[in-house]
Write a protein that holds these residues in place. Structure first.
Motif, PDB file in Angstrom:
ATOM      1  N   GLU A 168      53.026  45.306  48.834  1.00  0.00           N
ATOM      2  CA  GLU A 168      52.315  45.965  49.792  1.00  0.00           C
ATOM      3  C   GLU A 168      53.254  46.302  51.134  1.00  0.00           C
ATOM      4  O   GLU A 168      53.151  47.423  51.542  1.00  0.00           O
ATOM      5  CB  GLU A 168      51.088  45.275  50.261  1.00  0.00           C
ATOM      6  CG  GLU A 168      50.352  45.796  51.492  1.00  0.00           C
ATOM      7  CD  GLU A 168      49.205  44.911  51.724  1.00  0.00           C
ATOM      8  OE1 GLU A 168      48.636  45.069  53.080  1.00  0.00           O
ATOM      9  OE2 GLU A 168      48.473  44.060  51.262  1.00  0.00           O
ATOM     10  N   ALA A 169      54.027  45.445  51.752  1.00  0.00           N
ATOM     11  CA  ALA A 169      54.810  45.627  52.876  1.00  0.00           C
ATOM     12  C   ALA A 169      55.712  46.655  52.531  1.00  0.00           C
ATOM     13  O   ALA A 169      56.087  47.517  53.337  1.00  0.00           O
ATOM     14  CB  ALA A 169      55.369  44.308  52.988  1.00  0.00           C
ATOM     15  N   GLU A 170      56.476  46.500  51.518  1.00  0.00           N
ATOM     16  CA  GLU A 170      57.683  47.536  50.829  1.00  0.00           C
ATOM     17  C   GLU A 170      56.760  48.972  50.825  1.00  0.00           C
ATOM     18  O   GLU A 170      57.516  49.939  51.071  1.00  0.00           O
ATOM     19  CB  GLU A 170      58.249  47.122  49.691  1.00  0.00           C
ATOM     20  CG  GLU A 170      59.323  47.919  49.234  1.00  0.00           C
ATOM     21  CD  GLU A 170      60.603  48.240  50.169  1.00  0.00           C
ATOM     22  OE1 GLU A 170      61.219  49.163  50.379  1.00  0.00           O
ATOM     23  OE2 GLU A 170      60.637  47.379  51.121  1.00  0.00           O
ATOM     24  N   THR A 171      55.712  49.039  50.133  1.00  0.00           N
ATOM     25  CA  THR A 171      54.999  50.326  49.741  1.00  0.00           C
ATOM     26  C   THR A 171      54.757  50.916  51.173  1.00  0.00           C
ATOM     27  O   THR A 171      55.125  52.181  51.367  1.00  0.00           O
ATOM     28  CB  THR A 171      53.896  50.182  49.257  1.00  0.00           C
ATOM     29  OG1 THR A 171      54.032  49.514  47.892  1.00  0.00           O
ATOM     30  CG2 THR A 171      53.106  51.392  48.855  1.00  0.00           C
ATOM     31  N   ILE A 172      54.209  50.298  52.337  1.00  0.00           N
ATOM     32  CA  ILE A 172      53.738  50.829  53.547  1.00  0.00           C
ATOM     33  C   ILE A 172      55.176  51.331  54.213  1.00  0.00           C
ATOM     34  O   ILE A 172      55.431  52.398  54.586  1.00  0.00           O
ATOM     35  CB  ILE A 172      53.346  49.521  54.398  1.00  0.00           C
ATOM     36  CG1 ILE A 172      51.952  49.457  53.937  1.00  0.00           C
ATOM     37  CG2 ILE A 172      53.253  50.184  55.938  1.00  0.00           C
ATOM     38  CD1 ILE A 172      51.078  48.512  54.540  1.00  0.00           C
ATOM     39  N   ARG A 173      56.175  50.454  54.036  1.00  0.00           N
ATOM     40  CA  ARG A 173      57.433  50.900  54.771  1.00  0.00           C
ATOM     41  C   ARG A 173      58.263  51.816  54.105  1.00  0.00           C
ATOM     42  O   ARG A 173      58.496  53.177  54.934  1.00  0.00           O
ATOM     43  CB  ARG A 173      58.831  49.562  54.699  1.00  0.00           C
ATOM     44  CG  ARG A 173      59.943  49.966  55.264  1.00  0.00           C
ATOM     45  CD  ARG A 173      61.150  49.028  54.894  1.00  0.00           C
ATOM     46  NE  ARG A 173      61.368  49.615  53.550  1.00  0.00           N
ATOM     47  CZ  ARG A 173      62.046  50.665  53.068  1.00  0.00           C
ATOM     48  NH1 ARG A 173      62.605  51.513  54.017  1.00  0.00           N
ATOM     49  NH2 ARG A 173      62.225  50.943  51.739  1.00  0.00           N
ATOM     50  N   TYR A 174      58.003  52.092  52.808  1.00  0.00           N
ATOM     51  CA  TYR A 174      58.611  53.209  52.077  1.00  0.00           C
ATOM     52  C   TYR A 174      57.912  54.463  52.429  1.00  0.00           C
ATOM     53  O   TYR A 174      58.475  55.678  52.674  1.00  0.00           O
ATOM     54  CB  TYR A 174      58.480  52.963  50.502  1.00  0.00           C
ATOM     55  CG  TYR A 174      59.194  54.033  49.611  1.00  0.00           C
ATOM     56  CD1 TYR A 174      60.554  53.902  49.231  1.00  0.00           C
ATOM     57  CD2 TYR A 174      58.363  55.099  49.206  1.00  0.00           C
ATOM     58  CE1 TYR A 174      61.242  54.822  48.392  1.00  0.00           C
ATOM     59  CE2 TYR A 174      59.165  55.918  48.326  1.00  0.00           C
ATOM     60  CZ  TYR A 174      60.451  55.841  48.023  1.00  0.00           C
ATOM     61  OH  TYR A 174      60.868  56.772  47.165  1.00  0.00           O
ATOM     62  N   VAL A 175      56.387  54.527  52.243  1.00  0.00           N
ATOM     63  CA  VAL A 175      55.645  55.541  52.534  1.00  0.00           C
ATOM     64  C   VAL A 175      55.776  56.157  53.852  1.00  0.00           C
ATOM     65  O   VAL A 175      55.924  57.225  54.239  1.00  0.00           O
ATOM     66  CB  VAL A 175      54.094  55.483  52.018  1.00  0.00           C
ATOM     67  CG1 VAL A 175      53.375  56.788  52.560  1.00  0.00           C
ATOM     68  CG2 VAL A 175      54.089  55.268  50.492  1.00  0.00           C
ATOM     69  N   ARG A 176      55.792  55.291  54.881  1.00  0.00           N
ATOM     70  CA  ARG A 176      55.722  55.598  56.484  1.00  0.00           C
ATOM     71  C   ARG A 176      57.416  56.394  56.612  1.00  0.00           C
ATOM     72  O   ARG A 176      57.424  57.414  57.284  1.00  0.00           O
ATOM     73  CB  ARG A 176      55.710  54.389  57.284  1.00  0.00           C
ATOM     74  CG  ARG A 176      54.383  53.949  57.312  1.00  0.00           C
ATOM     75  CD  ARG A 176      54.265  52.724  58.168  1.00  0.00           C
ATOM     76  NE  ARG A 176      53.841  53.433  59.692  1.00  0.00           N
ATOM     77  CZ  ARG A 176      54.594  53.560  60.687  1.00  0.00           C
ATOM     78  NH1 ARG A 176      55.793  53.213  60.533  1.00  0.00           N
ATOM     79  NH2 ARG A 176      54.363  54.207  61.826  1.00  0.00           N
ATOM     80  N   THR A 177      58.213  55.721  55.968  1.00  0.00           N
ATOM     81  CA  THR A 177      59.801  56.340  56.233  1.00  0.00           C
ATOM     82  C   THR A 177      59.690  57.700  55.612  1.00  0.00           C
ATOM     83  O   THR A 177      60.156  58.608  56.160  1.00  0.00           O
ATOM     84  CB  THR A 177      60.729  55.474  55.720  1.00  0.00           C
ATOM     85  OG1 THR A 177      60.667  54.133  56.327  1.00  0.00           O
ATOM     86  CG2 THR A 177      62.237  56.054  55.949  1.00  0.00           C
TER      87      THR A 177
END
Length: 217
Positions: free
Chosen positions: A198-207
């Motif tokens: 979840e944390a990596e998905t959020i970071r990836y999409v936001r970036t």
């Protein structure tokens, strides 16, 4: 005689209630015994309506599955929106809500697993491997992608993201989050893995959307 009894029972419900009863019954039966093994007569009995009313409201069993996909997509969007204005939302909020919804609502997972019994595949990929479930996947995809695109339009104004192609970004986000859910909710996934995904998905999409880095806590 049994048909007449069933027909008389169906008259107790107005059209909107009949549709809802059929949808809820179909959702339960598809998720517990699979699409192929569930007949319209089974759904009619579970919904306490006539079998003819199913064809009247939905046309076919496949169309009913498509409507279930649309219903799932709408509920997912409602969970991500949660009464907030679209301009107040961004992937850090909506993806977290998406994961929370999937953790508590098992209709999507159950329908896929029931349709793919005996298969090791899971989630979105399981659906793609089974043609019976394609209407469900397609309908939910259309609903969720359209909502994400609208939310991205609002987000682009809030964060001044003039270069963001909201339609393409929405489709890519859908694919990324779908793949992430496959990993996070695989049968052997634990809570620690789900949190990391979840944390990596959020970071990836936001970036990818060009959003500014979140402030440190």
């Amino acid at each position: 005689m049994a048909t007449r009894v069933t027909e008389s029972r169906s008259r107790r419900y107005d059209p909107a209630e009949t549709r809802q009863r059929v949808l809820e019954a179909a959702n339960l039966l598809f998720s517990t015994q699979g699409f192929a093994k569930t007949g319209t007569a089974d759904i009619a009995r579970a919904a306490d309506v006539s079998e003819g009313s199913i064809f009247y409201h939905f046309g076919s069993k496949r169309s009913l599955l498509e409507e279930l996909g649309r219903m799932y997509g709408e509920r997912m969007c409602a969970a991500m929106e949660a009464g907030d204005r679209l301009e107040d939302l961004e992937p850090g909020i909506t993806i977290a809500r998406c994961f929370a919804y999937c953790a508590t609502q098992k209709s999507w997972e159950n329908i896929v697993n029931a349709n793919c019994a005996g298969s090791a595949s899971h989630g979105k990929m399981g659906l793609k491997s089974n043609p019976d479930a394609e209407p469900f996947y397609r309908a939910s995809h259309e609903v969720v992608s359209a909502w994400v695109e609208n939310q991205y339009r609002a987000m682009a104004k809030t964060f001044d993201l003039a270069d963001l192609d909201t339609k393409i970004a929405a489709e890519l986000t859908y694919a990324v989050v779908g793949a992430a859910l496959d990993i996070a909710f695989a049968p052997d996934a634990d809570e620690a893995l789900r949190q990391r995904v979840e944390a990596e998905t959020i970071r990836y999409v936001r970036t990818a959307c060009g959003l500014p880095h979140q402030p440190k806590a």
